[in-house]
Motif scaffolding. Structure first.
Motif, short mmCIF file in Angstrom:
data_model
loop_
_atom_site.label_atom_id
_atom_site.label_comp_id
_atom_site.label_asym_id
_atom_site.label_seq_id
_atom_site.Cartn_x
_atom_site.Cartn_y
_atom_site.Cartn_z
N VAL A 2 -2.52 6.09 3.25
CA VAL A 2 -2.38 5.62 1.87
C VAL A 2 -3.65 4.88 1.45
N GLY A 3 -4.15 5.20 0.25
CA GLY A 3 -5.35 4.56 -0.27
C GLY A 3 -5.06 3.20 -0.89
N ALA A 4 -6.07 2.35 -0.92
CA ALA A 4 -5.89 0.97 -1.39
C ALA A 4 -5.60 0.88 -2.89
N ASN A 5 -5.96 1.91 -3.66
CA ASN A 5 -5.71 1.86 -5.10
C ASN A 5 -4.22 1.75 -5.42
N VAL A 6 -3.38 2.20 -4.52
CA VAL A 6 -1.93 2.10 -4.74
C VAL A 6 -1.52 0.62 -4.86
N PHE A 7 -2.13 -0.22 -4.02
CA PHE A 7 -1.80 -1.65 -4.10
C PHE A 7 -2.21 -2.23 -5.45
N LEU A 8 -3.33 -1.78 -6.02
CA LEU A 8 -3.77 -2.28 -7.32
C LEU A 8 -2.73 -1.97 -8.39
N PHE A 9 -2.12 -0.79 -8.30
CA PHE A 9 -1.08 -0.44 -9.26
C PHE A 9 0.18 -1.29 -9.03
N ALA A 10 0.55 -1.47 -7.78
CA ALA A 10 1.72 -2.30 -7.48
C ALA A 10 1.50 -3.73 -7.99
N GLN A 11 0.29 -4.21 -7.83
CA GLN A 11 -0.05 -5.55 -8.30
C GLN A 11 -0.02 -5.63 -9.82
N ARG A 12 -0.57 -4.61 -10.45
CA ARG A 12 -0.63 -4.61 -11.91
C ARG A 12 0.77 -4.59 -12.53
N TYR A 13 1.66 -3.80 -11.94
CA TYR A 13 3.01 -3.68 -12.50
C TYR A 13 4.02 -4.59 -11.80
N GLU A 14 3.52 -5.42 -10.87
CA GLU A 14 4.34 -6.42 -10.19
C GLU A 14 5.58 -5.81 -9.56
N VAL A 15 5.35 -4.78 -8.74
CA VAL A 15 6.45 -4.11 -8.09
C VAL A 15 6.03 -3.69 -6.68
N ALA A 16 6.87 -3.98 -5.69
CA ALA A 16 6.71 -3.51 -4.30
C ALA A 16 5.34 -3.84 -3.71
N GLN A 17 4.77 -5.00 -4.06
CA GLN A 17 3.43 -5.33 -3.59
C GLN A 17 3.38 -5.47 -2.06
N ASP A 18 4.33 -6.18 -1.49
CA ASP A 18 4.35 -6.36 -0.04
C ASP A 18 4.64 -5.04 0.68
N GLU A 19 5.52 -4.24 0.11
CA GLU A 19 5.88 -2.96 0.72
C GLU A 19 4.69 -2.01 0.71
N VAL A 20 3.95 -1.96 -0.39
CA VAL A 20 2.79 -1.09 -0.49
C VAL A 20 1.69 -1.55 0.47
N THR A 21 1.47 -2.87 0.55
CA THR A 21 0.47 -3.39 1.49
C THR A 21 0.82 -3.00 2.92
N ALA A 22 2.09 -3.14 3.26
CA ALA A 22 2.54 -2.76 4.60
C ALA A 22 2.38 -1.26 4.83
N SER A 23 2.62 -0.45 3.79
CA SER A 23 2.52 1.00 3.95
C SER A 23 1.09 1.44 4.19
N VAL A 24 0.12 0.75 3.59
CA VAL A 24 -1.29 1.06 3.85
C VAL A 24 -1.61 0.83 5.32
N ALA A 25 -1.13 -0.30 5.85
CA ALA A 25 -1.39 -0.63 7.26
C ALA A 25 -0.68 0.33 8.20
N VAL A 26 0.60 0.60 7.94
CA VAL A 26 1.38 1.45 8.83
C VAL A 26 0.88 2.89 8.80
N SER A 27 0.57 3.39 7.62
CA SER A 27 0.09 4.78 7.55
C SER A 27 -1.29 4.93 8.19
N THR A 28 -2.11 3.88 8.10
CA THR A 28 -3.42 3.92 8.76
C THR A 28 -3.25 3.95 10.27
#
Length: 332
Positions: A287-313
């Motif tokens: 998962v690319g880091a830009n996904v977290f920027l969208f989660a942050q912008r729309y204030e949704v699933a920020q912790d889940e997306v951050t974790a998904s970047v780490a786990v998928s890497t």
């Protein structure tokens, strides 16, 4: 970044000496070194953003411009890229259908489809497929964020409008303005701009002057190692916590289902060769880091997306080698 001479080919050499292993060892090694550096505190968490800016604002544009500055547009193959986005559309739509039309589902759908094409993709494809593979990847990168992030913006805005409909203090902006802004941000960016500029320069038929070419070459060679070290450092500072299960689900879709869908579409359409192989590898990336920027912008699933970047890497250290081995045998 120095690439191997030419794309990978099928080989009867021992596994230890195979081109696949030779391409993956530096990737894994640099990520591991970066992880240790982060754990030891040799780089502080606050410095990660500065290093990331160095990669994206300086090193990446240098490599992109220099590579695409030698490419004629008529030599580019856009067929596999169309298949890539068709596969991404299927996975994105499937996620939305399964989880409902909401901003949370949109965040997960974007995570399921948006690859880390720069920090992991560029070094890996350069080592595995050489200069020709990089040209194919850069052709994808030139429209990757623009198409996926613009489409995601439309979905996010529609989902948010649906969720907030009826609230007395909600003022909805015209959708066309939001989409226009997303398109502008997708083009005026340190990744697409040097690709477009390089392609335009290449059409003049002029060589890049040595006084410019040499510095660009040196900067581009620094991208691969530094980007991979930064991935490892970022992993060291990421806390997965109670979001592991949700993150693992995203990682499985992104690292395994996405490339399988792409491979199936390519097979159904009778495609093969280096371009399709690069697309499949790109689809298998974490998962690319830009996904977290969208989660942050729309204030949704920020912790889940951050974790998904780490786990998928982390999962990608096991899945990407399998994908790379498979495409070098049956696709490239």
């Amino acid at each position: 970044m120095t690439a191997v001479a030419g794309p990978l080919r099928r080989s009867h050499e021992s596994p230890v000496n195979s081109p696949v292993v030779a391409s993956l060892v530096p990737v894994v090694l640099f990520i591991a070194i970066g992880y240790v550096v982060g754990l030891r505190g040799w780089i502080r968490a606050g410095s990660v953003k500065d290093l990331s800016n160095l990669v994206f604002m300086v090193l990446t544009p240098a490599l992109l411009f220099r590579t695409m500055g030698q490419v004629r547009i008529e030599d580019l193959d856009f067929g596999p890229i169309g298949v890539y986005f068709a596969a991404a559309g299927l996975v994105f739509a499937g996620t939305m259908l399964r989880q409902g039309f909401s901003s949370l589902a949109a965040a997960r759908a974007l995570a399921n489809t948006f690859s880390n094409t720069i920090m992991i993709g560029v070094p890996l494809v350069g080592l595995a497929f050489g200069q020709q593979g990089l040209v194919t990847l850069f052709t994808l990168i030139s429209v990757h964020a623009l198409i996926l992030l613009t489409a995601a913006t439309v979905v996010f805005e529609l989902a948010v409008a649906r969720e907030k409909a009826g609230q007395p203090d909600h003022v909805a902006l015209p959708l066309w303005r939001t989409v226009l802004q997303a398109v502008r941000n997708g083009i005026v960016h340190p990744v697409p701009l040097p690709i477009i500029a390089g392609l335009l320069f290449a059409q003049t038929g002029l060589p890049i002057p040595d006084v410019i070419d040499k510095p660009l070459q040196l900067l581009g060679q620094a991208l691969g190692p530094l980007a991979l070290l930064l991935v490892g450092v970022t992993l060291a500072f990421t806390k997965v916590g109670g979001f592991f299960k949700a993150a693992l689900q995203i990682a499985l879709v992104k690292n395994i289902a996405m490339p399988l869908v792409l491979a199936a579409l390519g097979w159904a359409l009778g495609l093969s060769g280096l371009s399709l192989a690069v697309m499949i590898v790109a689809a298998s990336l974490p998962v690319g880091a830009n996904v977290f920027l969208f989660a942050q912008r729309y204030e949704v699933a920020q912790d889940e997306v951050t974790a998904s970047v780490a786990v998928s890497t982390a999962l990608g250290l096991a899945t990407t080698p399998v994908v790379l081995w498979a495409v070098t045998r049956w696709v490239a």
